[in-house]
Each structure stands twice: as C-alpha cells, then as structure tokens.
Design an enzyme around this catalytic site. Structure first.
Site, PDB file in Angstrom:
ATOM      1  N   CYS A  23       0.814  -1.214   0.000  1.00 36.69           N
ATOM      2  CA  CYS A  23       0.000   0.000   0.000  1.00 36.69           C
ATOM      3  C   CYS A  23       0.849   1.266   0.000  1.00 36.69           C
ATOM      4  CB  CYS A  23      -0.952  -0.012   1.197  1.00 36.69           C
ATOM      5  SG  CYS A  23      -2.333  -1.163   0.969  1.00 36.69           S
ATOM      6  N   ASP A  97     -11.344  -4.372   2.675  1.00 40.69           N
ATOM      7  CA  ASP A  97     -12.280  -3.265   2.467  1.00 40.69           C
ATOM      8  C   ASP A  97     -13.731  -3.714   2.555  1.00 40.69           C
ATOM      9  OD1 ASP A  97     -10.308  -1.354   2.207  1.00 40.69           O
ATOM     10  OD2 ASP A  97     -10.218  -1.488   0.028  1.00 40.69           O
ATOM     11  N   GLY A 145     -11.057 -12.978 -13.747  1.00 33.66           N
ATOM     12  CA  GLY A 145     -10.086 -11.913 -13.597  1.00 33.66           C
ATOM     13  C   GLY A 145      -9.551 -11.440 -14.930  1.00 33.66           C
TER      14      GLY A 145
END
Length: 354
Positions: A23, A97, A145
């Site tokens: 991140c 999330d 994906g």
C-alpha cells in the site's frame, strides 16, 4: 514455446522489480484529492449508499431492504520477495475493504500484471496460488479476472461482498464521546523498507506476514453492534491519514493516545535505524497540517503515525459502553493486540496526538 511459457535463466527479487511496494504504492492523499477534484460529477442513484464522497473503503449499492452489494478493488506491487506471501498479502488486503464496511465477501476477481520476460510461470503461478489461499481462508472463490504483460509485477483483487444495509458501517459516522479501537499494530511500512534493504531478520519477517495475512474477519460481527458507529481499515495512508478521513467525514476531532497505539515488535527500532518508506513522507505532506501534537513527538513518531500499512487493522469508533464487547469480538477472532487508542470529541476536524 511462447513468451508466457518461457522461464528466465535467473529471476530477480520481486521487490527489486517495483519502485514501491504494498500500500506504499498508493498515490499520496493530497495528490489524489487534486486528481479527483477535476473529475466531472456523475449522477448518483438513491441505491448507491456509499460512493466517493467520504473516501470510504468500498462502494455499496442497495439491492433491497435486506441486501446491498459491497464492491472494491485493490492491487499493488510486491511488498515481499516470496511470491506466495505476496499473493496472500495482496488478496487479504483487498478483502479487508469489504470487512471494513461490515460486509461478508462472496467472490473475487483477480487482477494480474506481470513482466513475463523476467518472471517464470512458476513464480507467477505461486503469486496467484497465494491469492487463492487467502480467498479459500475467507471461504470464497476467485471467479475470474484479467491479466496483462506489465513492466512491474502487480497483483490484487476485485472483491465483492454483501451487507445488510442496517448493519452497514461507514468511516464518516463517528460520534463525539466515542472510543477509538485499533485492531492491528502499526509498522508494516517500516518492516517492508528494512526487507527491501535485506535488513529484516526471519523472526521479524514472520511477524510481518502474520499481521498482513490475517483477514479482518471481525468486521461483520462488529457491524452488528448498535454501539459501533464508524469503521475503516488503516492501509496506505497510515493511521494519521485514515484517522483524518474519519475525522473529516464525521466533522469531529480524533484524540489519539500515542503511547497506547500498538506497534509491531521491533518497528520503532527499525524506524530509528532509518528504515522509513518514501510514502510516509508523502503521506505527511498531504495531511500533516490537520494534526496537532499535545505531546513531544520525534521524527520517528511522525514516521510511524504516517507509516503506510499494507493489510492493516480495523479502526473502530464506538460508544464507551460497547468497548468491552468490541474488544471481545476482536479477541474471539484472534486479534489479541487490538487496543483502545483514543477518543472522539467535538472540535475542528483533525487529529490531536496526546
């Protein structure tokens, strides 16, 4: 033999192929705000319960009175060199999330960008296998994906979940008088900086992997508590940045007891030795003006406050009478280091570090 099937003679360290990792790759919050400011507004249907208005963790779209879709995506470059660990961390981070909104993941899509002329099919396969392992632990499939040939290795997920709209938790509904609780210790960015310079020992690496691959499964149970008012996860912007988002969205001030904030064992020593990410400084430049210190803070303290967390912990704002139950839920999911770190008070939106 195709390019995708060909294996290089020797493979570089995964982290050597990326200009940033985990991140810490995020665009700095101040820069991101400037980019989004120029975007044209779009129509917002009433079914869209959560969009981009408060920098929340995921979008939420109501299907009916009892069901809403939680949708999010997260991907980044390697934070570690072990391919399976990289995949597990990236997938765990993406699923976080959904949990942070109070939702339960139901399936995921993989996002894959790999330099196929530099990495073998075995290494790329191990990254995907690591992501699949995290999804199996969450009880969900990877249902599809997309993959591309890219200069830097990139992996992540589109994560889809469900939440009862009555249990939905946003980052912008903290209340004055609330208590703040953090689910995981800080220091992942510091550890990753040391790892990239080959200065992280095996025991510290194990602590880092244990933290970053622990799914934030308390989220749905926490969301059902009537005394829990706001929730988010602490990731790339650090505790300072995600705390600022909660304060700004709620129109209140967060008071952080810095001595109570849990740190990964060894994080302070590594930061004092200079293992700090560039993202920490960029984070601070974006929101440091909104943070006031009512105690002495060193440069190391500031770096830890803005340290980018990959797959970090849940930050919860709850009524004082709900604290014991919140901590009990964290403990029941194995989050022994969850701790009360401060409170919410009336005042100009921002953070006060005491």
């Amino acid at each position: 033999m195709s390019d995708l099937e060909a294996s290089p003679v020797s493979e570089p360290r995964l982290t050597s192929l990326a200009h940033g990792g985990g991140c810490g790759c995020k665009i700095a919050p101040g820069v991101l705000e400037g980019i989004l400011k120029g975007a044209s507004p779009l129509p917002v249907p009433p079914e869209l319960l959560v969009g981009i208005e408060t920098s929340d963790d995921a979008a939420v779209y109501r299907l009916n009175e009892r069901q809403a879709i939680v949708a999010t995506t997260d991907f980044f470059m390697p934070i570690v060199d072990d391919p399976q660990d990289f995949g597990r961390i990236a997938a765990t981070n993406a699923l976080s999330d959904v949990y942070a909104m109070g939702g339960t993941p139901i399936f995921a899509l993989a996002l894959v960008g790999m330099p196929i002329n530099k990495l073998s099919t075995e290494t790329i396969g191990a990254i995907l296998d690591g992501g699949a392992a995290a999804c199996r632990a969450a009880g969900i499939p990877i249902a599809g994906g997309h993959s591309i040939d890219s200069i830097e290795p990139i992996y992540g997920l589109v994560a889809i979940g469900l939440v009862d709209p009555t249990h939905l938790k946003r980052n912008a509904e903290a209340q004055a008088g609330d208590v703040l609780i953090l689910g995981k210790p800080l220091g992942v960015g510091v550890f990753s900086a040391a790892l990239k310079k080959e200065k992280l020992d095996a025991a510290a690496y194990a602590r880092m992997i244990a933290a970053t691959t622990r799914l934030n499964t308390p989220g749905p149970d926490l969301a059902r508590l009537p005394g829990l008012h706001a929730m988010t996860d602490v990731t790339g912007f650090g505790l300072g940045g995600h705390g600022w988002e909660m304060a700004r969205g709620s129109g209140l001030r967060l008071r952080i007891d810095w001595a109570a904030v849990p740190l990964l064992e060894g994080a302070r020593d590594l930061a004092e030795a200079g293992f700090v990410t560039g993202a920490s400084g960029r984070n601070w430049a974006s929101y440091g003006a909104h943070i006031r210190f009512d105690r002495a803070m060193s440069a190391v303290d500031q770096a830890l406050l803005s340290d980018p967390q990959t797959s970090g912990g849940l930050l919860v704002s709850c009524a004082s009478e709900a604290v014991a139950e919140v901590l009990a839920i964290f403990r029941s999911h194995g989050f022994e280091e969850a701790a009360v770190i401060g409170a919410v008070e009336a005042g100009e939106p921002g953070l006060t570090i005491v």
